[in-house]
Design a protein around this motif. Structure first.
Motif, PDB file in Angstrom:
ATOM      1  N   THR A 454     -38.883  23.909  12.797  1.00  0.00           N
ATOM      2  CA  THR A 454     -38.902  25.372  12.607  1.00  0.00           C
ATOM      3  C   THR A 454     -39.657  25.744  11.335  1.00  0.00           C
ATOM      4  O   THR A 454     -40.366  26.745  11.301  1.00  0.00           O
ATOM      5  N   ASN A 455     -39.522  24.890  10.284  1.00  0.00           N
ATOM      6  CA  ASN A 455     -40.332  25.118   9.080  1.00  0.00           C
ATOM      7  C   ASN A 455     -41.818  25.053   9.419  1.00  0.00           C
ATOM      8  O   ASN A 455     -42.598  25.914   9.010  1.00  0.00           O
ATOM      9  N   ALA A 456     -42.183  23.999  10.167  1.00  0.00           N
ATOM     10  CA  ALA A 456     -43.597  23.814  10.522  1.00  0.00           C
ATOM     11  C   ALA A 456     -44.102  25.047  11.274  1.00  0.00           C
ATOM     12  O   ALA A 456     -45.202  25.548  11.013  1.00  0.00           O
ATOM     13  N   LEU A 457     -43.265  25.560  12.178  1.00  0.00           N
ATOM     14  CA  LEU A 457     -43.677  26.735  12.950  1.00  0.00           C
ATOM     15  C   LEU A 457     -43.747  27.979  12.061  1.00  0.00           C
ATOM     16  O   LEU A 457     -44.670  28.785  12.163  1.00  0.00           O
ATOM     17  N   LYS A 458     -42.766  28.048  11.128  1.00  0.00           N
ATOM     18  CA  LYS A 458     -42.717  29.199  10.220  1.00  0.00           C
ATOM     19  C   LYS A 458     -43.960  29.266   9.343  1.00  0.00           C
ATOM     20  O   LYS A 458     -44.529  30.323   9.110  1.00  0.00           O
ATOM     21  N   PHE A 459     -44.371  28.082   8.827  1.00  0.00           N
ATOM     22  CA  PHE A 459     -45.445  28.066   7.830  1.00  0.00           C
ATOM     23  C   PHE A 459     -46.824  27.735   8.427  1.00  0.00           C
ATOM     24  O   PHE A 459     -47.698  27.268   7.735  1.00  0.00           O
ATOM     25  N   LYS A 483     -45.763  17.377  12.419  1.00  0.00           N
ATOM     26  CA  LYS A 483     -47.065  17.659  11.820  1.00  0.00           C
ATOM     27  C   LYS A 483     -47.494  19.096  12.118  1.00  0.00           C
ATOM     28  O   LYS A 483     -47.338  19.569  13.242  1.00  0.00           O
ATOM     29  N   ASP A 484     -48.012  19.748  11.089  1.00  0.00           N
ATOM     30  CA  ASP A 484     -48.521  21.098  11.349  1.00  0.00           C
ATOM     31  C   ASP A 484     -49.865  21.305  10.673  1.00  0.00           C
ATOM     32  O   ASP A 484     -50.289  20.500   9.848  1.00  0.00           O
ATOM     33  N   THR A 485     -50.542  22.376  11.063  1.00  0.00           N
ATOM     34  CA  THR A 485     -51.842  22.687  10.449  1.00  0.00           C
ATOM     35  C   THR A 485     -51.719  23.991   9.665  1.00  0.00           C
ATOM     36  O   THR A 485     -52.607  24.820   9.660  1.00  0.00           O
ATOM     37  N   ARG A 502     -34.636  26.014  -3.269  1.00  0.00           N
ATOM     38  CA  ARG A 502     -36.000  25.986  -3.796  1.00  0.00           C
ATOM     39  C   ARG A 502     -36.977  26.436  -2.724  1.00  0.00           C
ATOM     40  O   ARG A 502     -36.981  25.924  -1.616  1.00  0.00           O
ATOM     41  N   ARG A 503     -37.779  27.402  -3.059  1.00  0.00           N
ATOM     42  CA  ARG A 503     -38.803  27.865  -2.143  1.00  0.00           C
ATOM     43  C   ARG A 503     -40.096  27.898  -2.921  1.00  0.00           C
ATOM     44  O   ARG A 503     -40.147  28.379  -4.040  1.00  0.00           O
ATOM     45  N   VAL A 504     -41.141  27.339  -2.355  1.00  0.00           N
ATOM     46  CA  VAL A 504     -42.416  27.302  -3.067  1.00  0.00           C
ATOM     47  C   VAL A 504     -43.479  27.967  -2.196  1.00  0.00           C
ATOM     48  O   VAL A 504     -43.230  28.302  -1.048  1.00  0.00           O
ATOM     49  N   GLY A 505     -44.658  28.127  -2.760  1.00  0.00           N
ATOM     50  CA  GLY A 505     -45.758  28.607  -1.923  1.00  0.00           C
ATOM     51  C   GLY A 505     -46.100  30.063  -2.128  1.00  0.00           C
ATOM     52  O   GLY A 505     -46.964  30.606  -1.446  1.00  0.00           O
ATOM     53  N   GLY A 518     -32.871  24.646   4.133  1.00  0.00           N
ATOM     54  CA  GLY A 518     -33.189  23.788   5.282  1.00  0.00           C
ATOM     55  C   GLY A 518     -33.526  22.365   4.878  1.00  0.00           C
ATOM     56  O   GLY A 518     -32.925  21.402   5.378  1.00  0.00           O
ATOM     57  N   LEU A 519     -34.456  22.208   3.933  1.00  0.00           N
ATOM     58  CA  LEU A 519     -34.883  20.853   3.558  1.00  0.00           C
ATOM     59  C   LEU A 519     -33.799  20.129   2.766  1.00  0.00           C
ATOM     60  O   LEU A 519     -33.653  18.915   2.899  1.00  0.00           O
ATOM     61  N   ALA A 520     -33.042  20.876   1.967  1.00  0.00           N
ATOM     62  CA  ALA A 520     -31.961  20.234   1.206  1.00  0.00           C
ATOM     63  C   ALA A 520     -30.928  19.674   2.177  1.00  0.00           C
ATOM     64  O   ALA A 520     -30.463  18.539   2.020  1.00  0.00           O
TER      65      ALA A 520
HETATM   66  P1  ADP Z   1     -36.828  27.777   3.607  1.00  0.00           P
HETATM   67  O1  ADP Z   1     -37.675  27.379   4.768  1.00  0.00           O
HETATM   68  O2  ADP Z   1     -35.603  28.475   3.989  1.00  0.00           O
HETATM   69  O3  ADP Z   1     -37.582  28.474   2.551  1.00  0.00           O
HETATM   70  P2  ADP Z   1     -36.602  24.948   3.230  1.00  0.00           P
HETATM   71  O4  ADP Z   1     -35.672  24.135   2.377  1.00  0.00           O
HETATM   72  O5  ADP Z   1     -36.614  24.640   4.657  1.00  0.00           O
HETATM   73  O6  ADP Z   1     -36.291  26.433   2.910  1.00  0.00           O
HETATM   74  O7  ADP Z   1     -38.077  24.735   2.638  1.00  0.00           O
HETATM   75  C1  ADP Z   1     -38.296  24.839   1.272  1.00  0.00           C
HETATM   76  C2  ADP Z   1     -39.711  25.292   0.991  1.00  0.00           C
HETATM   77  O8  ADP Z   1     -40.618  24.236   1.337  1.00  0.00           O
HETATM   78  C3  ADP Z   1     -40.177  26.462   1.799  1.00  0.00           C
HETATM   79  O9  ADP Z   1     -39.831  27.669   1.193  1.00  0.00           O
HETATM   80  C4  ADP Z   1     -41.678  26.274   1.838  1.00  0.00           C
HETATM   81  O10 ADP Z   1     -42.239  26.805   0.672  1.00  0.00           O
HETATM   82  C5  ADP Z   1     -41.833  24.763   1.812  1.00  0.00           C
HETATM   83  N1  ADP Z   1     -42.095  24.192   3.164  1.00  0.00           N
HETATM   84  C6  ADP Z   1     -41.223  23.534   3.949  1.00  0.00           C
HETATM   85  N2  ADP Z   1     -41.822  23.105   5.089  1.00  0.00           N
HETATM   86  C7  ADP Z   1     -43.105  23.508   5.025  1.00  0.00           C
HETATM   87  C8  ADP Z   1     -44.257  23.368   5.878  1.00  0.00           C
HETATM   88  N3  ADP Z   1     -44.183  22.727   7.055  1.00  0.00           N
HETATM   89  N4  ADP Z   1     -45.429  23.886   5.455  1.00  0.00           N
HETATM   90  C9  ADP Z   1     -45.514  24.528   4.271  1.00  0.00           C
HETATM   91  N5  ADP Z   1     -44.470  24.704   3.422  1.00  0.00           N
HETATM   92  C10 ADP Z   1     -43.288  24.205   3.794  1.00  0.00           C
END
Ligand code: ADP
Length: 697
Positions: A454-459, A483-485, A502-505, A518-520
């Motif tokens: 779902t992260n891959a699809l989101k981003f 894997k995502d592009t 933690r959220r980056v980007g 999600g990742l934690a």
């Molecule tokens: P959330 O998705 O709720 O922000 P996550 O713990 O799942 O939290 O992800 C942490 C952060 O990692 C995201 O906010 C995003 O910045 C980065 N991230 C995770 N997966 C991807 C991805 N596939 N592509 C780009 N950034 C990602």
């Protein structure tokens, strides 16, 4: 805090070393003084003795020669100028040991002389020498002649009775050439080596050699040659001196060693302490730790202190970071919750307007539905994270059919995730599907992959998202790849993305939304399953997550491919009776609405007891949808009562509790399956289908 053990201090090395240094310096100085004194006095002593000896020996030689020359017959010889003495007699070396004899009259003219191979020149004694001899009566001097350096003895010839104030009648001259045999003879007598040099240059003193020089002078007391007498110093004295020097050497060595050790044990550690105190320098602490005794203990204390300090600094940073994260999380959470809630409230208000078209109503309802689901997902994540942190989440291992697990996951994401329908969403076929079920926690495994996908699809805005698994038997592991592009993750941020909240980007991330959990959660689950999550990512290019868990087959169970025999509930003749055990009227109503149009007969029980009774009395009940929390008797108890009597009756739990632990409890209790509230229509019919099929087969 760990208690640091400090060993009792060893004998005071510092005092020892300082004492050793002082002692060594004093010892060396004493020995040096002693040697200098003793050497000087010994050498002086021996030199004096040597000189004395040489003087006495040479004087003795002179006296003997002179005595042998004082002969009465010489006066007769002067008178007769011939008889009584002959050449052979003069030449008799045993008598005079001379190479030349000359007899002179008072007129200084030579009367007679002998010759030898060594001294060929005749009448070489100058007149002044004879005149001087006349005054002195006897003399010894040296001359340089054509035959070389000559030692000359002269004596006046006097009458035998003329002893008080003898008057010269003539001169008797005796000469010896200073040649090798002569030198050797003197060397033997004086027990020394002799060297004759023609100048007045001083010879360098030699070690352990006694040296005495005698200048040979002519009758005018002028320099002719210099004779060096040399004799090796007494051996035992040399040995004593050598021993003393050896002691001196050892003392110096001791001093040097003590200096080195003072440096090693005191100066270096003291410097290290200063440095460690000033800068906390790690190298200095290492130096102290590698030093023996007290300093080692100090080093250990410093190290411990440095560790504590760094722990404190880290803790402080973490606390500050955590503080920051928490406030950003709170504002994030507020935003994340408010967004769906606003939608729900807003669209519900709109729905209350009765003038809406059906299509509009459906649209609003779908927004409300989606928002509700979002809220549930947020709450699920929060609960899960708090369970992980309080160590309540535990893995629940079962035998998992990996192929169907992954396939199911793909299907459900494909259906439920809108983005998955927009971009190229693919399942990577595994090269070698797992031949046996794999021992793992299916719920957690699915959760991890779902989060990653779902992260891959989101981003990912365009391109593709794909996932799948490979069995790596060589390394005994299963590697899942997602894997995502998409946007990709900056290299500097990659280490942080697994931290909770933690959220980056930057921009795109804040627009997309999420709590940063999600990742934690995924990482914590992966570790729970004995695995790891890693990633490779390039900003703007995309991301690849690798999730790896140990491979453990459950070989007792073979995988059989089941034919998907759809048993769809369709309109038409009644296909079964479902008992809905539900105390809440609205929820029951919702069930009724959901089931509307399906050919089921529906029976309701308002509590667990009623449910038991109905099941006992109605063998035509084909399936039970059992609420867990009910008055009088809860769902678990009701199941316990029904199951022994109706072992084949599918009983499906329906619950608002949705944690993995709740699910575990439900399965352990013996429920056929479960469905969480709010009820998802598709999922409800999937479960009913599957359960009835089970019953049929
Ligand atoms: P959330 O998705 O709720 O922000 P996550 O713990 O799942 O939290 O992800 C942490 C952060 O990692 C995201 O906010 C995003 O910045 C980065 N991230 C995770 N997966 C991807 C991805 N596939 N592509 C780009 N950034 C990602």
């Amino acid at each position: 805090m760990k208690k640091i053990e400090v060993k009792k201090s060893k004998p005071k090395i510092i005092l020892l070393v300082v004492g050793m240094n002082v002692f060594s310096i004093l010892l060396v100085l004493t020995i040096l003084l002693y040697i200098t004194n003793i050497k000087k006095s010994i050498l002086d002593n021996y030199n004096n003795q040597f000189q004395d000896e040489i003087t006495r020996i040479t004087q003795l030689g002179f006296n003997q020669t002179v005595a042998s020359m004082e002969r009465n017959d010489l006066i007769d010889y002067l008178k007769t100028k011939n008889s009584g003495l002959n050449n052979e007699m003069y030449a008799d070396s045993s008598l005079f040991k001379s190479d030349y004899i000359g007899v002179y009259g008072l007129d200084n003219k030579i009367i007679n002389h002998t010759n030898s191979a060594k001294i060929k020149e005749v009448d070489f004694v100058p007149k002044e020498a004879l005149l001087a001899l006349n005054k002195s009566g006897k003399s010894r001097f040296y001359l340089k002649t054509s035959d070389g350096i000559i030692q000359v003895f002269g004596i006046i010839i006097k009458k035998s009775n003329d002893t008080i104030n003898p008057k010269a009648e003539g001169y008797f001259i005796l000469a010896r050439k200073i040649d090798l045999p002569f030198k050797q003879r003197i060397e033997k007598i004086t027990n020394s080596t002799i060297s004759v040099i023609g100048n007045q240059k001083n010879r360098a003193a030699k070690n352990y050699i006694l040296q005495y020089k005698v200048d040979l002078k002519d009758y005018k007391n002028e320099f002719v040659a210099r004779v060096y007498f040399e004799r090796p110093f007494e051996k035992f004295i040399a040995t004593i001196l050598k021993s003393l020097y050896f002691i001196l050497f050892i003392s110096l060595l001791l001093l040097l060693v003590s200096f080195i050790y003072t440096e090693k044990w005191i100066s270096i550690p003291l410097n290290a302490i200063t440095k460690a105190l000033e800068t906390g320098n790690k190298e200095s602490i290492e130096i102290l730790k590698n030093t023996e005794g007290d300093f080692k203990n100090i080093g250990t204390l410093f190290e411990e202190n440095a560790k504590q300090k760094s722990k404190l600094v880290k803790a402080k940073l973490k606390a500050e970071e955590s503080d920051k994260l928490k406030s950003s999380f709170l504002s994030n959470l507020s935003h994340e919750i408010r967004t769906p809630l606003n939608a729900i409230v807003g669209f519900t208000e709109l729905l209350m307007n009765t003038n809406l078209e059906d299509e509009e109503k459906l649209e609003y309802l779908s927004v409300i539905d989606k928002s509700g689901k979002n809220l549930i997902a947020i709450i699920d994540d929060l609960i899960e994270m708090s369970k992980i942190e309080s160590h309540q989440a535990k893995p629940n291992y079962t035998a998992v059919n990996m192929e169907s697990c992954i396939k199911d996951l793909y299907d459900s994401i494909k259906i439920t995730n809108k983005k998955a329908q927009k971009i190229d969403f693919k399942l990577i076929e595994s090269k070698k599907p797992a031949p046996y079920p794999i021992k793992t926690d299916e719920v957690k495994l699915k959760q991890i992959i779902t989060n990653l996908v779902t992260n891959a699809l989101k981003f990912t805005e365009q391109g593709s998202v794909e996932f799948g698994y490979e069995i790596d038997e060589a390394n005994n592991r299963i590697v899942f790849k997602v894997k995502d592009t998409g946007f990709g993750i900056d290299e500097n941020n990659q280490q942080y993305i697994f931290d909770r909240f933690r959220r980056v980007g930057g921009d795109h991330t804040s627009k997309i939304g999420g709590l940063g959990l999600g990742l934690a959660i995924s990482k914590a689950y992966a570790e729970m399953l004995g695995g790891t999550i890693t990633l490779e990512s390039k900003l703007g290019k995309g991301t690849e997550f690798y999730f790896i868990i140990p491979l453990e087959y459950v070989k007792s169970q073979k995988i059989t491919v089941q034919s998907v025999n759809e048993l769809t509930i369709s309109k038409g003749e009644e296909i079964g009776t479902i008992l809905i055990a539900e105390d809440d009227n609205i929820n029951f109503l919702l069930f009724q609405k959901l089931m509307k149009g399906k050919n089921f007969r529906i029976v309701r029980a308002e509590n667990g007891q009623q449910a038991v009774d109905i099941c006992f009395n109605n063998p035509n009940i084909d399936l039970v949808l059992m609420d867990i929390k009910m008055p009088i008797m809860d769902g678990f108890e009701a199941l316990e009562k029904i199951a022994p009597i109706r072992p084949n009756l599918p009983i499906i739990a329906q619950t608002a509790f949705s944690s993995n632990e709740d699910k575990d409890r439900i399965f352990k209790a013996g429920f056929t399956d479960y469905i969480t509230k709010p009820i998802n229509r598709e999922r409800l019919f999937e479960i009913i289908d599957a359960s009835l099929k089970k019953k049929v087969s």
